[in-house]
Design a protein around this motif. Sequence first.
Motif, PDB file in Angstrom:
ATOM      1  N   ASN A 167       0.853  -1.188   0.000  1.00  0.00           N
ATOM      2  CA  ASN A 167       0.000   0.000   0.000  1.00  0.00           C
ATOM      3  C   ASN A 167       0.890   1.240   0.000  1.00  0.00           C
ATOM      4  OD1 ASN A 167      -1.638   2.173   0.565  1.00  0.00           O
ATOM      5  ND2 ASN A 167      -2.707   1.210   2.272  1.00  0.00           N
ATOM      6  N   PRO A 168       0.935   2.005  -1.100  1.00  0.00           N
ATOM      7  CA  PRO A 168       1.838   3.159  -1.153  1.00  0.00           C
ATOM      8  C   PRO A 168       1.435   4.275  -0.212  1.00  0.00           C
ATOM      9  CG  PRO A 168       0.387   3.146  -3.073  1.00  0.00           C
ATOM     10  CD  PRO A 168       0.141   1.859  -2.346  1.00  0.00           C
ATOM     11  N   TYR A 169       0.136   4.354   0.116  1.00  0.00           N
ATOM     12  CA  TYR A 169      -0.334   5.422   1.002  1.00  0.00           C
ATOM     13  C   TYR A 169       0.130   5.174   2.436  1.00  0.00           C
ATOM     14  CZ  TYR A 169      -3.010   6.382  -3.134  1.00  0.00           C
ATOM     15  OH  TYR A 169      -3.344   6.655  -4.433  1.00  0.00           O
ATOM     16  N   ARG A 170       0.167   3.909   2.845  1.00  0.00           N
ATOM     17  CA  ARG A 170       0.727   3.606   4.153  1.00  0.00           C
ATOM     18  C   ARG A 170       2.223   3.921   4.174  1.00  0.00           C
ATOM     19  NH1 ARG A 170      -0.259  -1.582   4.556  1.00  0.00           N
ATOM     20  NH2 ARG A 170      -2.364  -1.267   5.345  1.00  0.00           N
ATOM     21  N   GLN A 171       2.905   3.618   3.069  1.00  0.00           N
ATOM     22  CA  GLN A 171       4.331   3.947   2.988  1.00  0.00           C
ATOM     23  C   GLN A 171       4.548   5.453   3.120  1.00  0.00           C
ATOM     24  OE1 GLN A 171       5.224   2.094  -0.840  1.00  0.00           O
ATOM     25  NE2 GLN A 171       6.332   0.434   0.182  1.00  0.00           N
ATOM     26  N   ALA A 172       3.699   6.229   2.467  1.00  0.00           N
ATOM     27  CA  ALA A 172       3.841   7.689   2.523  1.00  0.00           C
ATOM     28  C   ALA A 172       3.598   8.211   3.937  1.00  0.00           C
ATOM     29  CB  ALA A 172       2.873   8.349   1.537  1.00  0.00           C
ATOM     30  N   VAL A 173       2.573   7.675   4.602  1.00  0.00           N
ATOM     31  CA  VAL A 173       2.263   8.095   5.969  1.00  0.00           C
ATOM     32  C   VAL A 173       3.390   7.710   6.918  1.00  0.00           C
ATOM     33  CG1 VAL A 173       0.732   7.609   7.932  1.00  0.00           C
ATOM     34  CG2 VAL A 173      -0.247   8.121   5.691  1.00  0.00           C
ATOM     35  N   THR A 174       4.056   6.614   6.618  1.00  0.00           N
ATOM     36  CA  THR A 174       5.089   6.089   7.505  1.00  0.00           C
ATOM     37  C   THR A 174       6.398   6.875   7.447  1.00  0.00           C
ATOM     38  OG1 THR A 174       4.192   3.852   7.308  1.00  0.00           O
ATOM     39  CG2 THR A 174       6.475   4.025   8.011  1.00  0.00           C
ATOM     40  N   CYS A 175       6.716   7.479   6.313  1.00  0.00           N
ATOM     41  CA  CYS A 175       8.075   7.992   6.138  1.00  0.00           C
ATOM     42  C   CYS A 175       8.186   9.491   5.881  1.00  0.00           C
ATOM     43  CB  CYS A 175       8.770   7.234   4.999  1.00  0.00           C
ATOM     44  SG  CYS A 175       8.034   7.511   3.372  1.00  0.00           S
ATOM     45  N   PHE A 176       7.085  10.261   5.862  1.00  0.00           N
ATOM     46  CA  PHE A 176       7.264  11.689   5.575  1.00  0.00           C
ATOM     47  C   PHE A 176       8.057  12.372   6.692  1.00  0.00           C
ATOM     48  CE2 PHE A 176       3.011  11.743   7.650  1.00  0.00           C
ATOM     49  CZ  PHE A 176       3.221  12.721   8.635  1.00  0.00           C
ATOM     50  N   ARG A 177       8.730  13.472   6.328  1.00  0.00           N
ATOM     51  CA  ARG A 177       9.667  14.133   7.245  1.00  0.00           C
ATOM     52  C   ARG A 177       9.291  15.599   7.439  1.00  0.00           C
ATOM     53  NH1 ARG A 177      15.032  14.529   5.529  1.00  0.00           N
ATOM     54  NH2 ARG A 177      14.346  14.625   3.355  1.00  0.00           N
ATOM     55  N   ASN A 178       9.940  16.222   8.398  1.00  0.00           N
ATOM     56  CA  ASN A 178       9.704  17.624   8.730  1.00  0.00           C
ATOM     57  C   ASN A 178      10.332  18.527   7.676  1.00  0.00           C
ATOM     58  OD1 ASN A 178       9.097  20.017  10.016  1.00  0.00           O
ATOM     59  ND2 ASN A 178      10.209  19.545  11.900  1.00  0.00           N
ATOM     60  N   THR A 179       9.659  19.617   7.342  1.00  0.00           N
ATOM     61  CA  THR A 179      10.237  20.574   6.396  1.00  0.00           C
ATOM     62  C   THR A 179      11.501  21.211   6.962  1.00  0.00           C
ATOM     63  OG1 THR A 179       8.713  22.243   7.283  1.00  0.00           O
ATOM     64  CG2 THR A 179       8.080  21.165   5.225  1.00  0.00           C
ATOM     65  N   GLN A 180      11.626  21.211   8.288  1.00  0.00           N
ATOM     66  CA  GLN A 180      12.815  21.790   8.926  1.00  0.00           C
ATOM     67  C   GLN A 180      14.008  20.819   8.930  1.00  0.00           C
ATOM     68  OE1 GLN A 180      12.566  25.010   9.849  1.00  0.00           O
ATOM     69  NE2 GLN A 180      10.488  24.841   9.023  1.00  0.00           N
ATOM     70  N   ASP A 181      13.755  19.590   8.526  1.00  0.00           N
ATOM     71  CA  ASP A 181      14.811  18.573   8.518  1.00  0.00           C
ATOM     72  C   ASP A 181      15.598  18.673   7.212  1.00  0.00           C
ATOM     73  OD1 ASP A 181      16.439  16.398   8.735  1.00  0.00           O
ATOM     74  OD2 ASP A 181      14.837  14.904   8.890  1.00  0.00           O
ATOM     75  N   THR A 182      16.832  19.174   7.323  1.00  0.00           N
ATOM     76  CA  THR A 182      17.659  19.358   6.123  1.00  0.00           C
ATOM     77  C   THR A 182      18.636  18.208   5.902  1.00  0.00           C
ATOM     78  OG1 THR A 182      19.267  20.627   7.444  1.00  0.00           O
ATOM     79  CG2 THR A 182      17.530  21.867   6.290  1.00  0.00           C
ATOM     80  N   SER A 183      18.641  17.235   6.810  1.00  0.00           N
ATOM     81  CA  SER A 183      19.560  16.105   6.671  1.00  0.00           C
ATOM     82  C   SER A 183      19.074  15.157   5.581  1.00  0.00           C
ATOM     83  CB  SER A 183      19.674  15.347   7.992  1.00  0.00           C
ATOM     84  OG  SER A 183      18.417  14.806   8.367  1.00  0.00           O
ATOM     85  N   SER A 184      19.991  14.416   5.029  1.00  0.00           N
ATOM     86  CA  SER A 184      19.649  13.433   4.006  1.00  0.00           C
ATOM     87  C   SER A 184      19.214  12.136   4.693  1.00  0.00           C
ATOM     88  CB  SER A 184      20.847  13.153   3.095  1.00  0.00           C
ATOM     89  OG  SER A 184      21.258  14.334   2.455  1.00  0.00           O
ATOM     90  N   PRO A 185      18.110  11.520   4.233  1.00  0.00           N
ATOM     91  CA  PRO A 185      17.679  10.258   4.844  1.00  0.00           C
ATOM     92  C   PRO A 185      18.711   9.170   4.647  1.00  0.00           C
ATOM     93  CG  PRO A 185      16.439  10.703   2.820  1.00  0.00           C
ATOM     94  CD  PRO A 185      17.238  11.932   3.120  1.00  0.00           C
ATOM     95  N   ALA A 186      18.771   8.247   5.607  1.00  0.00           N
ATOM     96  CA  ALA A 186      19.761   7.166   5.535  1.00  0.00           C
ATOM     97  C   ALA A 186      19.596   6.346   4.267  1.00  0.00           C
ATOM     98  CB  ALA A 186      19.638   6.277   6.768  1.00  0.00           C
ATOM     99  N   SER A 187      18.371   6.142   3.857  1.00  0.00           N
ATOM    100  CA  SER A 187      18.087   5.418   2.614  1.00  0.00           C
ATOM    101  C   SER A 187      16.881   6.047   1.948  1.00  0.00           C
ATOM    102  CB  SER A 187      17.820   3.936   2.902  1.00  0.00           C
ATOM    103  OG  SER A 187      16.708   3.794   3.768  1.00  0.00           O
TER     104      SER A 187
END
Length: 634
Positions: A304-324
């Motif tokens: 389910n791509p919508y569950r994936q989207a809900v699971t991994c979205f990040r803060n707009t203030q987060d400027t770090s690169s995700p680990a993967s």
Amino acid sequence: MGANTSLVTDLSDNQSLRTLIGTESISENDPFWNQLISFTFISPTSSGNSKLLEEAVLPLAKILIENNPRTGNLGALIRIFLGRTKELKISTECQDQLFIWQAHNALFMIRCLLKVFIREMCEVDLHFQLSCRERAPGTCDTGREDLLEELMCNLVHLIMEVPLLDITYSILFEAVTTLLVLLSYQLFHKDIIRDSLIYQHIMKGKCLELTSRLVKTLLYNFIRQEKCPPPATYIFDNQSDGGGLLYGLASGVATGLWNVFTLGGATGGKAVLDQEQNPLPLSNQSLMLLLVLANLTDGPDWPNPYRQAVTCFRNTQDTSSPASEQLHSFQINFNSLYTALCEQQRSDQATLLLYTLLHQNTNMRTYMLSRTDMENLVMPILEILYHVEERNSHHVYMALIILLILTEDDTFNRSIHEVDKYLHTNCLAALANMSAQFRCLHQYAAQRIISLFALLSKKHNKVLEQATQSLRGTRGSDDSDALPDYAQDLNVIEEVIRMMLEIINSCLSNSLHHNPNLVYALLYKRELFEQFRMHPSFQDIMQNLDMVIGFFSQRLEQAGTDLSVERVQEVIMKGAQALPKDRLKKFPDLKFKYVEEDQPEDFFIPYVWSLVFNSGVGLHWHPQGIELFSMDSS
């Protein structure tokens, strides 16, 4: 609905609607379509008016079901709408309110008809009905286009791309609602749907690449909490020749939509009440759609791509690169989302969203736990528990699980004492997680802990007495069926008593000197614990409580008689410093962690759809035919 219709009672006699559902095919180039979608009908959002609408639409839609395979008129209506969606964004920029109004009307008609079609037929038959298209007089062709997928994809684009303005509020609301209706097949199935044509369209087809943008838009609709805009004094310029009719129609629709979206209409005093309870139709409906999408089951060969989207979205203030790199990831303002969650916990759906984010999105959970104003989130959750008699069991369950998840974090357990003295009274598992770090328990909280133990003790004695009497009454007879019930009740009560004793013991063993109020409450009700001293289930844990009670009782006796409350507290404070910790038996630290069931969809999908059934704005389903849940549990 259709031409100048404005009342539900007019629908069955409306000539444009009779033509649409009739036996003759209507060309997509026929001026009839402009006439059909130029109406002043007030689309309802209150439950009562929605029920009246469905009852009026039902016989018309059933006639269309019979005739559409020959005429293809439903598909033609959808294509008329699709043709207009391509120009909606430009029309918004140009403030072309007439164009937007007519597109809204077309979509509203489509939604009302599809709602009946979905209730009356399976997905395969619906797909066939939408594929029927006029080919020659008297015949109908089933074209290669997948009109259902085109409709769903266009609705997603509409929701994402058309800006939320006063003139677009109603069509955006209608687009969200229509997607909910298309997904509502689940209501009519007792078993969880795990694969379907509609699921494939929304999760695997052209909509797949739009997943993150749709989830982000729905979240921002929830965050913005936009009320339906008030009616304008006028919509179209009334100075040109022939403008009088359009001015009258459009201004009527503007006022009508305002009445509808603020749940006014003709329901009198109840309208005011409904307006107060649900003044945010687009926000509410967007949240419903988001929860439905996030809880769709994975397909046979796709997640389910919508569950994936809900699971991994990040803060707009987060400027770090995700680990993967994560599929369907996006960024959103966590501060705005947190504020909206704090403000909207009165509703089941907002609490369910909070649970979903805490449980599944580690970025959001970390952010929430780092806030210095957690009381803004915790207090509304405690209100749900405090007013438990006014809430349904699912809402209370979600609130308890949220507390349990929060109390898994030691930093939260330490910091929450500074802002909320009453957290400890609401959930045993949360209490257990926090017990080793209790600091300066308020006297009320300490009393409530001991009072809860007293209540359990009283219940234990009552069940034990009933079991004893039942046993005496069944001696000499073969009727002993009732005895296992008492045994089961006793077992449950004793498990809870054991947990309460462990919570008290954990606090005394780890932070006794920080909690004189708990020691005071323990001494004041010391007789409660005597009956459990020799009980085989509690002997080990009672050793520490006996030692503490004996130690402080002796000190109070040495201090004299007729001691004031202040003097007793002073003795306890000094005694707490003198008590050797090595005299207390060490037990493993209490720690409870929330673990979701193996098949969570069996709980969450019926729950989400019960929310849509009960709280969806402008949606009414007749209880007959609903299979997913019983009406009692909805």
